[in-house]
Design a protein around this motif. Structure first.
Motif, short mmCIF file in Angstrom:
data_model
loop_
_atom_site.label_atom_id
_atom_site.label_comp_id
_atom_site.label_asym_id
_atom_site.label_seq_id
_atom_site.Cartn_x
_atom_site.Cartn_y
_atom_site.Cartn_z
N ASP A 63 0.83 -1.21 0.00
CA ASP A 63 0.00 0.00 0.00
C ASP A 63 0.86 1.25 0.00
OD1 ASP A 63 -2.91 -1.03 1.97
OD2 ASP A 63 -2.27 -1.45 -0.08
N ALA A 64 0.42 2.22 -0.77
CA ALA A 64 1.09 3.52 -0.82
C ALA A 64 0.22 4.49 -0.03
CB ALA A 64 1.24 3.98 -2.28
N ILE A 65 0.73 4.89 1.13
CA ILE A 65 -0.06 5.71 2.05
C ILE A 65 0.63 7.05 2.20
CG2 ILE A 65 -0.90 5.86 4.43
CD1 ILE A 65 -0.72 2.72 4.41
N PRO A 66 -0.13 8.16 2.01
CA PRO A 66 0.51 9.49 2.15
C PRO A 66 1.07 9.66 3.56
CG PRO A 66 -1.70 9.70 1.25
CD PRO A 66 -1.55 8.27 1.65
N GLY A 67 2.28 10.16 3.64
CA GLY A 67 2.90 10.40 4.94
C GLY A 67 3.53 9.18 5.56
N ARG A 68 3.55 8.07 4.85
CA ARG A 68 4.10 6.82 5.41
C ARG A 68 4.98 6.15 4.36
NH1 ARG A 68 2.65 2.83 9.31
NH2 ARG A 68 3.17 0.76 8.54
N LEU A 69 6.05 5.54 4.85
CA LEU A 69 6.92 4.78 3.94
C LEU A 69 6.74 3.30 4.24
CD1 LEU A 69 10.23 6.84 4.31
CD2 LEU A 69 8.59 6.97 2.44
N ASN A 70 6.30 2.55 3.25
CA ASN A 70 6.18 1.10 3.40
C ASN A 70 7.29 0.45 2.60
OD1 ASN A 70 3.99 0.89 5.13
ND2 ASN A 70 2.50 0.98 3.47
N GLN A 71 7.84 -0.60 3.15
CA GLN A 71 8.97 -1.25 2.49
C GLN A 71 8.59 -2.64 2.03
OE1 GLN A 71 13.11 -1.19 4.19
NE2 GLN A 71 12.71 -3.37 4.41
N THR A 72 9.01 -3.00 0.84
CA THR A 72 8.89 -4.38 0.38
C THR A 72 10.16 -4.73 -0.38
OG1 THR A 72 7.48 -5.96 -0.76
CG2 THR A 72 7.75 -3.84 -1.82
N SER A 73 10.36 -5.99 -0.63
CA SER A 73 11.55 -6.36 -1.41
C SER A 73 11.24 -7.56 -2.27
CB SER A 73 12.74 -6.64 -0.51
OG SER A 73 12.52 -7.79 0.24
#
Lengths: 67, 227
Positions: B172-182
């Motif tokens: 998920d791309a959430i404004p104000g938040r950084l989500n990490q995946t690889s």
């Protein structure tokens, strides 16, 4: 008629269990195992560079246009 | 990409996706077993003429408590194994930032100097022959193959989601938040995805295209774009 329901129930419960395990086994050996084998076979003799060259020649890659 | 009328997953292009496909087969097999059991018993009950005045059945109560518990454990163990596998520290070779906007993606390769670009869907009218409608973009995300890549996903305005099914990625791309995946692209190729969180009128028209190539080609592409 004595214990008829108990007998029928036991028979059909066992039958239901056999049918469900049978369905699961069929799925495992018709779908799951062949899929695992297909992936293993594909990667056993996979040459990424050869694949890449084929894609490059076909012109599908933006970063490696065909010359 | 998916073919029309495709039922199952796309072919896995990353080790995690291969694990997920295998787990899905396992879970579906379990679901099939339970459904066939229920269907058998249902058919039996609907055709049964005898009535029951059973008041007590301790043995079967024990069976239908223990058996579901075993089934749940059989599902939970591989599921947790894959969950933890996804979170392993894997020392990524490349970090890439994907920023969702209405209605396009921006990619930033901050490991390099000045490598940032926007990725808009190619309109159908401008599609070259042989390209895929609603899936192609003007600038693809290029990554090196067989290398761990970290993607940091965020958004600029509303919720979006960066998903590439073949690589087993959806974040998920959430404004104000950084989500990490690889992910690790196991082989060279072009992998398609689409925005997976409703984000307005053109939610269906902001696809994602990841291209994986050997390291040498990735490096020449990145130096070409940086310059």
């Amino acid at each position: 008629m004595r214990r008829l329901l108990a007998r029928r129930m036991k028979f059909h419960l066992l039958g239901a269990f056999v049918v469900s395990v049978g369905c699961a086994t069929l799925y495992k050996f018709i779908v799951a195992e062949p899929r695992k084998r297909a992936y293993a076979e594909y990667y056993k003799s996979y040459d990424p560079m050869k694949d890449f060259e084929a894609m490059k020649a076909a012109g599908v890659l933006e970063c490696a246009p065909p010359k | 990409m998916a073919n029309h009328s495709q039922f199952g997953f796309q072919d896995a292009s990353s080790p995690i996706m291969e694990e997920l496909v295998e787990f899905h087969d396992h879970a579906l097999m379990t679901a099939l077993a339970i459904c066939s059991l229920v269907l058998y018993l249902l058919t039996l009950m609907l055709t049964e003429k005898l009535s029951s005045s059973t008041v007590d059945a301790q043995e079967i109560e024990l069976v239908w408590t223990i058996l579901p518990a075993i089934v749940l454990i059989m599902l939970a163990l591989p599921s947790l194994q894959i969950l933890y596998m996804m979170d392993e520290i894997n020392e990524p070779d490349l970090t890439l930032k994907a920023i969702g906007h209405q209605w396009y993606w921006t990619y930033e390769y901050t490991d390099f100097k000045d490598l940032t670009f926007d990725s808009y869907m190619t309109p159908t009218a401008d599609l070259p022959l042989g390209h895929f409608r609603l899936l192609e973009v003007d600038h693809r995300v290029v990554v090196p193959m067989e290398s761990p890549v970290r993607v940091i996903v965020t958004a600029d305005d509303v919720l979006h989601s960066w998903a590439v099914p073949s690589l087993g990625v959806k974040t998920d791309a959430i404004p104000g938040r950084l989500n990490q995946t690889s992910f690790i692209a196991s082989r060279p190729g072009v992998f398609y995805g689409q925005c997976s969180e409703i984000c307005g009128a053109n939610h269906s028209f902001m696809p994602i295209v990841v291209e994986s190539a050997p390291l040498a080609n990735f490096e020449s592409w990145s130096s070409l774009l940086s310059s």
